[in-house]
Design a protein around this motif. Structure first.
Motif, mmCIF file in Angstrom:
data_model
loop_
_atom_site.group_PDB
_atom_site.id
_atom_site.type_symbol
_atom_site.label_atom_id
_atom_site.label_comp_id
_atom_site.label_asym_id
_atom_site.label_seq_id
_atom_site.Cartn_x
_atom_site.Cartn_y
_atom_site.Cartn_z
ATOM 1 N N GLY A 84 0.812 -1.205 0.000
ATOM 2 C CA GLY A 84 0.000 0.000 0.000
ATOM 3 C C GLY A 84 0.849 1.260 0.000
ATOM 4 O O GLY A 84 0.572 2.215 -0.747
ATOM 5 N N PHE A 85 1.898 1.271 0.844
ATOM 6 C CA PHE A 85 2.790 2.427 0.876
ATOM 7 C C PHE A 85 3.466 2.646 -0.484
ATOM 8 O O PHE A 85 3.607 3.781 -0.957
ATOM 9 N N THR A 86 3.870 1.550 -1.130
ATOM 10 C CA THR A 86 4.574 1.653 -2.416
ATOM 11 C C THR A 86 3.636 2.207 -3.502
ATOM 12 O O THR A 86 4.022 3.093 -4.292
ATOM 13 N N SER A 116 8.205 15.507 1.270
ATOM 14 C CA SER A 116 7.935 15.136 2.673
ATOM 15 C C SER A 116 7.047 13.906 2.746
ATOM 16 O O SER A 116 7.301 12.971 3.527
ATOM 17 N N LEU A 117 5.981 13.886 1.924
ATOM 18 C CA LEU A 117 5.095 12.720 1.929
ATOM 19 C C LEU A 117 5.828 11.472 1.438
ATOM 20 O O LEU A 117 5.630 10.370 1.972
ATOM 21 N N HIS A 118 6.658 11.637 0.400
ATOM 22 C CA HIS A 118 7.437 10.497 -0.086
ATOM 23 C C HIS A 118 8.315 9.917 1.029
ATOM 24 O O HIS A 118 8.374 8.692 1.207
ATOM 25 N N VAL A 119 8.988 10.804 1.770
ATOM 26 C CA VAL A 119 9.884 10.343 2.842
ATOM 27 C C VAL A 119 9.098 9.658 3.949
ATOM 28 O O VAL A 119 9.525 8.629 4.493
ATOM 29 N N ILE A 120 7.923 10.209 4.297
ATOM 30 C CA ILE A 120 7.100 9.585 5.354
ATOM 31 C C ILE A 120 6.683 8.182 4.931
ATOM 32 O O ILE A 120 6.750 7.226 5.715
ATOM 33 N N TYR A 121 6.225 8.049 3.659
ATOM 34 C CA TYR A 121 5.863 6.722 3.165
ATOM 35 C C TYR A 121 7.056 5.772 3.226
ATOM 36 O O TYR A 121 6.906 4.587 3.546
ATOM 37 N N LEU A 122 8.213 6.289 2.887
ATOM 38 C CA LEU A 122 9.416 5.444 2.878
ATOM 39 C C LEU A 122 9.792 4.983 4.296
ATOM 40 O O LEU A 122 10.190 3.825 4.500
ATOM 41 N N ILE A 123 9.679 5.888 5.257
ATOM 42 C CA ILE A 123 10.086 5.553 6.634
ATOM 43 C C ILE A 123 9.274 4.388 7.185
ATOM 44 O O ILE A 123 9.807 3.491 7.845
ATOM 45 N N TYR A 124 7.975 4.360 6.872
ATOM 46 C CA TYR A 124 7.115 3.311 7.432
ATOM 47 C C TYR A 124 7.080 2.061 6.566
ATOM 48 O O TYR A 124 6.425 1.085 6.935
ATOM 49 N N SER A 125 7.764 2.062 5.436
ATOM 50 C CA SER A 125 7.838 0.863 4.594
ATOM 51 C C SER A 125 9.009 -0.009 5.026
ATOM 52 O O SER A 125 9.927 0.434 5.717
ATOM 53 N N VAL A 132 12.939 -0.211 -3.947
ATOM 54 C CA VAL A 132 12.157 -0.170 -5.191
ATOM 55 C C VAL A 132 11.546 1.207 -5.393
ATOM 56 O O VAL A 132 11.578 1.782 -6.500
ATOM 57 N N THR A 133 10.974 1.775 -4.338
ATOM 58 C CA THR A 133 10.320 3.076 -4.429
ATOM 59 C C THR A 133 11.320 4.177 -4.778
ATOM 60 O O THR A 133 11.045 5.038 -5.630
#
Length: 552
Positions: A84-86, A116-125, A132-133
């Motif tokens: 989902g995050f990806t 910022s949103l990209h980094v937040i998604y990455l941190i929780y993945s 990959v992202t």
């Protein structure tokens, strides 16, 4: 744990880790997804105002996908949260394509928000999805830059370098999260592992900044710790123990606070020592406990106290062994004294012709006195309830007294049986005989020269009275009351372990039946109130005893 993919070698540990991070990840997923949906919706409105039909259709489809993912994944397939995050991260890239680069401020703000949103998604993945992202993110960014602006080699180089730097930072973050999971898992294993490794009672604790005091992490057999109270929590029992037990004139609480001040986080500590602790700052070897005090630096300092009851038991056994040696030495001295006295009697009997029989009788009496003394001292082996017989007390009394008459011919023994009643009693015959021998021996030892000793025997209901009168009455009275053996006999034969002095008569009362004594002991050990019928029964017998003695 694999060095590159950061996957645990054991699949079970990997499943536990994914389950461990699932709940907090889902919570953040919903929050951040709502922000992404809101941002996409705002951009959709702006494109609709500018009549950008393609942008409206694309962002509308993006919003539908985001809402579907927001609802479906957390509820039905939460274990697929990384997918989902990806997907959301890739959907956000679409918004960047529709950012107007003619307006520098608009491009800057949207670029900052999306990054910022990209980094937040990455941190929780998870780390695999992060790689990959970031790879796709870098490609899409470069494609958008080529389409909207002219080629700039420096920007491309910076984009690639920062992407690798971001991967490195996320790699370290993932390593730390997995190590934290391992540490917390190992800490939970202590509850199962430590009781198996340590058989003695122990308590593992640390200093909690939340409560500003020591807190229990793990313990075993806490009930064996001194001062344990099951009505309070484990931490309260720990504090009580630390406050009330001392080590080298310092309470354990002060000792551990001192250790905390000396604690250095940069150093790995594994320290252990065995100390003697006592319940006060005044050292008392009888109250001391042997304890192993350990310290471990596992992120924060942990303290372990293990009570070594084996050492304490060994010390106690050594003390008991020394006491037994002293008792054995005392008994050997008594036996040696007995044998020496027997030898003197034999030597005197061999030398004298006229009084030989007298000394042989004394030797017999001394032997009976000695064996009776040891028999009552070991009376826990004597089962009175199974060796009770009914016999004539008068016959036993006269036979034993005649033996003393032959041994101590200078003493005059006079017997009076006041009543014509029945002198049959139900007791242990050996016990009664031993008591009379002890009584006569004490009387003979305190009587020198030509002395007349008057015995008066009487029976009143269930009580038998032995009264004595002699010139040296007070010496006999004091000696009998100080004699521990006489008290032991009276505890088994009478309701009172003392000997009375009534008008210069020495008086001893015995129960005629062993059953009566058993009932009295049962009554005294129970919590029956005085108005109970059994209490009244024994109270009336006691009054009869006193009234009779007052009449003498």
């Amino acid at each position: 744990m694999n060095k590159y993919s950061l996957i645990f070698d054991k699949r079970r540990n990997e499943r536990k880790y994914q389950k461990y991070r699932l709940i907090p990840t889902i919570q953040r997923f919903r929050q951040v997804t709502m922000i992404g949906i809101l941002l996409t919706f705002i951009k959709l409105i702006l494109l609709a105002q500018n009549l950008d039909l393609v942008g409206v259709i694309v962002l509308s489809i993006s919003i539908v996908f985001q809402i579907t993912i927001y609802v479906y994944i957390p509820k039905f397939i939460p274990q697929r949260i990384d997918y989902g995050f990806t997907i959301l991260n890739h959907l956000l890239m679409i918004i960047q394509y529709f950012v107007t680069y003619e307006d520098a401020q608009d491009a800057y703000l949207y670029g900052s928000i999306l990054t910022s949103l990209h980094v937040i998604y990455l941190i929780y993945s998870d780390f695999r999805f992060q790689i990959v992202t970031i790879f796709n993110f870098c490609i899409v960014r470069l494609i958008i830059a080529f389409v909207n602006t002219k080629f700039d080699g420096l920007c491309i180089s910076f984009t690639i370098v920062t992407s690798f730097a971001l991967i490195t930072a996320l790699y370290d973050l993932s390593v730390w999260k997995r190590q934290l999971f391992q540490y917390s898992s190992q800490e939970k294993h202590w509850h199962r592992v430590l009781p198996k490794l340590i058989s003695n009672p122990f308590i593992l604790f640390h200093y909690s900044k939340d409560i500003m005091n020591f807190k229990v992490k793990c313990c075993s057999n806490l009930i064996n710790f001194p001062g344990y109270d099951d009505s309070v929590r484990k931490t309260e029992n720990l504090r009580h123990f630390l406050k009330n037990y001392y080590i080298k004139s310092q309470s354990l609480e002060d000792y551990y606070f001192t250790r905390l001040k000396q604690y250095d986080k940069s150093r790995s500590i594994l320290r252990s020592c065995t100390e003697q602790i006592s319940p006060s700052n005044f050292q008392d070897s009888r109250m001391e406990l042997s304890a192993t005090l350990s310290e471990m630096n596992l992120g924060d300092i942990n303290f372990l106290i293990v009570l070594d009851f084996n050492t304490h038991k060994i010390n106690t056994l050594c003390q008991q062994t020394e006491q037994m040696k002293q008792i054995i030495n005392q008994h050997q001295a008594i036996v040696n004294k007995f044998l020496e006295k027997q030898l003197r009697f034999i030597q005197v009997a061999l030398v004298q012709d006229t009084n030989r029989f007298q000394y042989l009788m004394r030797m017999k009496i001394h032997h009976l006195y000695f064996t009776g003394k040891y028999r009552i001292s070991n009376s826990f082996n004597l089962k009175l309830e199974t060796t009770v017989t009914t016999f004539e007390f008068k016959i036993i009394f006269i036979n034993l007294l005649n033996m003393f008459r032959k041994a101590y011919q200078y003493l005059e023994f006079i017997i009076e049986f006041q009543s014509d009643g029945d002198f049959e009693i139900t007791h242990n015959l050996q016990l009664v005989s031993d008591f009379l021998i002890q009584l006569f021996q004490v009387i003979a030892r305190n009587s020198d020269g030509q002395t007349s000793i008057l015995f008066h025997i009487d029976v009143v209901e269930e009580l038998l009275y032995i009264k004595l009168q002699a010139l040296n009455f007070m010496h006999i009275f004091d000696d009998l009351n100080k004699n521990c053996l006489i008290r032991l006999f009276l505890e088994k034969l009478s309701s009172n372990s003392q000997i009375f002095n009534i008008d210069n008569w020495l008086c001893v009362s015995l129960y005629r039946s062993q059953k009566s004594i058993g009932q009295l002991i049962t009554y005294q050990s129970s919590q029956v109130q005085p108005h109970n019928w059994m209490a009244n029964k024994f109270q009336s017998k006691t009054m009869t005893n006193v009234e009779y003695l007052q009449q003498v």
